[in-house]
Design a protein around this motif. Structure first.
Motif, short mmCIF file in Angstrom:
data_model
loop_
_atom_site.label_atom_id
_atom_site.label_comp_id
_atom_site.label_asym_id
_atom_site.label_seq_id
_atom_site.Cartn_x
_atom_site.Cartn_y
_atom_site.Cartn_z
N PRO A 109 0.83 -1.21 0.00
CA PRO A 109 0.00 0.00 0.00
C PRO A 109 0.86 1.26 0.00
O PRO A 109 1.93 1.28 0.61
CB PRO A 109 -0.80 -0.12 1.29
CG PRO A 109 0.02 -0.99 2.18
CD PRO A 109 0.75 -1.94 1.26
N HIS A 127 -1.41 -6.02 -3.96
CA HIS A 127 -2.27 -5.05 -3.29
C HIS A 127 -1.53 -3.71 -3.31
O HIS A 127 -0.61 -3.49 -2.53
CB HIS A 127 -2.56 -5.49 -1.85
CG HIS A 127 -3.31 -6.78 -1.80
ND1 HIS A 127 -4.67 -6.85 -1.95
CD2 HIS A 127 -2.88 -8.04 -1.65
CE1 HIS A 127 -5.05 -8.11 -1.89
NE2 HIS A 127 -3.97 -8.86 -1.71
N LYS A 129 -3.00 -0.53 -3.14
CA LYS A 129 -3.93 0.53 -2.77
C LYS A 129 -3.17 1.81 -2.48
O LYS A 129 -2.17 1.80 -1.77
CB LYS A 129 -4.75 0.10 -1.54
CG LYS A 129 -5.88 1.03 -1.21
CD LYS A 129 -6.74 0.47 -0.09
CE LYS A 129 -7.90 1.40 0.19
NZ LYS A 129 -8.78 0.86 1.23
N ASN A 147 -5.17 -5.06 -6.80
CA ASN A 147 -5.93 -4.04 -6.09
C ASN A 147 -5.25 -2.70 -6.32
O ASN A 147 -4.17 -2.44 -5.80
CB ASN A 147 -6.00 -4.35 -4.59
CG ASN A 147 -6.84 -3.34 -3.82
OD1 ASN A 147 -7.18 -2.27 -4.33
ND2 ASN A 147 -7.18 -3.68 -2.60
N GLU A 149 -7.06 0.27 -5.91
CA GLU A 149 -7.97 1.26 -5.35
C GLU A 149 -7.22 2.52 -4.91
O GLU A 149 -6.18 2.44 -4.27
CB GLU A 149 -8.72 0.68 -4.16
CG GLU A 149 -9.72 -0.38 -4.53
CD GLU A 149 -10.48 -0.90 -3.32
OE1 GLU A 149 -10.81 -0.09 -2.44
OE2 GLU A 149 -10.73 -2.12 -3.28
N THR A 171 -9.66 4.94 -8.38
CA THR A 171 -8.33 5.07 -8.97
C THR A 171 -8.36 6.28 -9.90
O THR A 171 -9.34 6.51 -10.60
CB THR A 171 -7.95 3.79 -9.74
OG1 THR A 171 -8.00 2.70 -8.81
CG2 THR A 171 -6.57 3.88 -10.34
#
Length: 190
Positions: A109, A127, A129, A147, A149, A171
């Protein structure tokens, strides 16, 4: 803890392809114009370190800890980041060539990529994010079940992201970059 500990050291123009970097813990160290290509950086610990202008092409980083580590203007082609330790993992990249590198399945992240070449880089199952891809070239980068996001692609180029197999809620994309979300449909936008 390792028997060898280095803090606040600067390593300049060293060739670690013939003689490996000594195993140990490196804290707040700088590696400048060092050569690690096809070498071994496995089972090391780097905390708050910076690599500048280094060649890490195809370097083995298995089980290595990267905690708050920055790579600037480095060549890192083919590096398999998913083999490094996930414990306390925190990375930033600026001006690096990470082509054919792999971040497959990683939890990263808020990772930052700035002005990086990410050709054929594998981000599958990762991931990412709130990741930042500022000024990055993502030609043939692989995003599958990723992911993304709240990530930022507003200044990224050449990406191909299929919204049906990736998580892209909130996004950010530029209007000109929207074509990167439609490539699978083979349509022409003028």
């Amino acid at each position: 803890m390792s028997a060898n500990f280095w803090t606040d050291q600067k390593f300049t123009k060293r060739d670690y392809t013939k003689q490996k970097l000594p195993k140990g813990d490196y804290e707040n160290c700088r590696f400048v114009d060092c050569l690690f290509s096809k070498g071994y950086l496995d089972n090391q610990n780097f905390v708050e370190c910076t690599f500048e202008g280094c060649d890490l092409t195809n370097t083995n980083i298995a089980n290595t800890t990267f905690n708050d580590v920055t790579f600037k203007d480095c060549k890192m082609v083919g590096v398999q980041f998913e083999t490094c330790s996930q414990l306390l993992l925190s990375l930033r990249f600026s001006g690096c060539n990470l082509s054919v590198a792999s971040f497959n399945g990683m939890d990263l992240p808020r990772i930052g990529f700035q002005d990086c070449k990410l050709h054929q880089t594998d981000f599958s199952e990762a991931h990412l994010k709130q990741a930042e891809f500022s000024g990055c070239d993502l030609e043939n980068a692989l995003f599958e079940n990723t992911n993304l996001e709240q990530s930022d692609f507003t200044s990224a180029t050449n990406f191909n992201i299929d919204p049906s197999i990736n998580h892209i809620k909130k996004t950010r994309f530029s209007e000109g970059g929207l074509i990167g979300l439609l490539k699978k449909y083979d349509i022409v936008v003028t």
